[in-house]
Design a protein around this motif. Sequence first.
Motif, PDB file in Angstrom:
ATOM      1  N   ALA A   5       0.951  -1.299  -0.064  1.00  0.00           N
ATOM      2  CA  ALA A   5       0.108   0.031   0.072  1.00  0.00           C
ATOM      3  C   ALA A   5       0.822   1.181  -0.107  1.00  0.00           C
ATOM      4  O   ALA A   5       2.031   1.298   0.666  1.00  0.00           O
ATOM      5  N   GLY A   6       0.614   2.281  -0.790  1.00  0.00           N
ATOM      6  CA  GLY A   6       1.280   3.633  -0.955  1.00  0.00           C
ATOM      7  C   GLY A   6       1.925   3.724  -1.984  1.00  0.00           C
ATOM      8  O   GLY A   6       1.747   3.034  -3.067  1.00  0.00           O
ATOM      9  N   SER A   7       2.727   4.657  -2.320  1.00  0.00           N
ATOM     10  CA  SER A   7       3.741   5.010  -3.548  1.00  0.00           C
ATOM     11  C   SER A   7       4.426   4.126  -3.730  1.00  0.00           C
ATOM     12  O   SER A   7       5.273   3.716  -2.594  1.00  0.00           O
ATOM     13  N   PHE A   8       4.805   3.558  -4.925  1.00  0.00           N
ATOM     14  CA  PHE A   8       5.766   2.663  -5.356  1.00  0.00           C
ATOM     15  C   PHE A   8       5.426   1.367  -4.778  1.00  0.00           C
ATOM     16  O   PHE A   8       6.452   0.665  -4.056  1.00  0.00           O
ATOM     17  N   GLY A   9       4.534   0.790  -4.455  1.00  0.00           N
ATOM     18  CA  GLY A   9       3.768  -0.097  -3.469  1.00  0.00           C
ATOM     19  C   GLY A   9       4.381  -1.459  -4.182  1.00  0.00           C
ATOM     20  O   GLY A   9       4.350  -1.887  -5.384  1.00  0.00           O
ATOM     21  N   GLY A  10       5.240  -2.029  -3.150  1.00  0.00           N
ATOM     22  CA  GLY A  10       5.691  -3.388  -3.470  1.00  0.00           C
ATOM     23  C   GLY A  10       7.036  -3.347  -4.270  1.00  0.00           C
ATOM     24  O   GLY A  10       7.723  -4.402  -4.247  1.00  0.00           O
ATOM     25  N   ALA A  11       7.544  -2.103  -4.483  1.00  0.00           N
ATOM     26  CA  ALA A  11       8.616  -2.182  -5.289  1.00  0.00           C
ATOM     27  C   ALA A  11      10.067  -2.155  -4.321  1.00  0.00           C
ATOM     28  O   ALA A  11       9.770  -1.662  -3.349  1.00  0.00           O
ATOM     29  N   TRP A  12      11.054  -2.646  -5.030  1.00  0.00           N
ATOM     30  CA  TRP A  12      12.392  -2.642  -4.250  1.00  0.00           C
ATOM     31  C   TRP A  12      13.116  -1.456  -4.866  1.00  0.00           C
ATOM     32  O   TRP A  12      13.228  -1.259  -6.002  1.00  0.00           O
ATOM     33  N   ALA A  13      13.607  -0.529  -3.777  1.00  0.00           N
ATOM     34  CA  ALA A  13      14.281   0.656  -4.327  1.00  0.00           C
ATOM     35  C   ALA A  13      15.366   0.976  -3.296  1.00  0.00           C
ATOM     36  O   ALA A  13      15.769   0.459  -2.453  1.00  0.00           O
ATOM     37  N   PHE A  14      16.125   2.194  -3.827  1.00  0.00           N
ATOM     38  CA  PHE A  14      17.381   2.588  -2.820  1.00  0.00           C
ATOM     39  C   PHE A  14      16.782   3.305  -1.977  1.00  0.00           C
ATOM     40  O   PHE A  14      15.918   3.996  -2.145  1.00  0.00           O
ATOM     41  N   PRO A  15      17.745   3.707  -0.831  1.00  0.00           N
ATOM     42  CA  PRO A  15      17.021   4.790   0.039  1.00  0.00           C
ATOM     43  C   PRO A  15      17.035   6.107  -0.524  1.00  0.00           C
ATOM     44  O   PRO A  15      17.808   6.501  -1.313  1.00  0.00           O
TER      45      PRO A  15
END
Length: 239
Positions: free
Chosen positions: A32-42
């Motif tokens: 839930a939320g922005s970029f839901g479920g994505a893996w990203a850098f800090p």
Amino acid sequence: MDSPIVGRAATVVVLRDSDAGLEVLLLERPVAGSFGGAWAFPGGRVDPEDSLPGDPPDPRDDAHDGDAASGAPVHAPSAVRRAAVRETFEETGLILRASGLVELSRWVPPRQVPKRLVTWFFLAEDPGGELALSADEHVDFAWLRPEVALDRHAAGEMVLFPPTWVTLEGLLGAATVADALSGVPVPAARFASFQLLDSEGKIEAVLWDGDSQYGDPAAAGTARHRLTMSRLPWVYEKS
């Protein structure tokens, strides 16, 4: 209608050496939320408190998507570097130094995207210490070799967004942190994104300057600088 640039953001690609080779830190967003479920850098948005009295003038020229009107190379403002350090600490507990951040790239979102933020990507060596995730923003983390993260994405096991994917792809040739830090372009690479849509309005590819269809899907030519996303695995071309 084109959306204006409304601010800046900072992203940090934290690197470490391991017995298996170069590894990067990736954080998993909640579903839930922005970029839901994505893996990203800090990383995250530059806040007003990241600016201090006495900072040099901001070189931003919104009409040029963040480029200096003079055409001179643009470097990340001090506020962006402070935001990179702050966001990394808030999201991971890792303590970085602004002076230790190495400018890698600058990403300008497609013009139709709402709330467009010009985002600076930095490389930084892992300072050590225990990771402490922000429970409100992330649900998991992983240290992965870039090729492993890309393989998981290709298999449908990991959600990545184009800037993360392209950054990982660009690290494939680096065997160590030192290799990665010494291999950055100077000045930082600029990716002003243009979405190529298919007949159903879905994103077929993201294009950047140098692609023959950049800014004009009907244009002829064979030059390529794009990430084709119509199916897995994604394909990056730069001719």
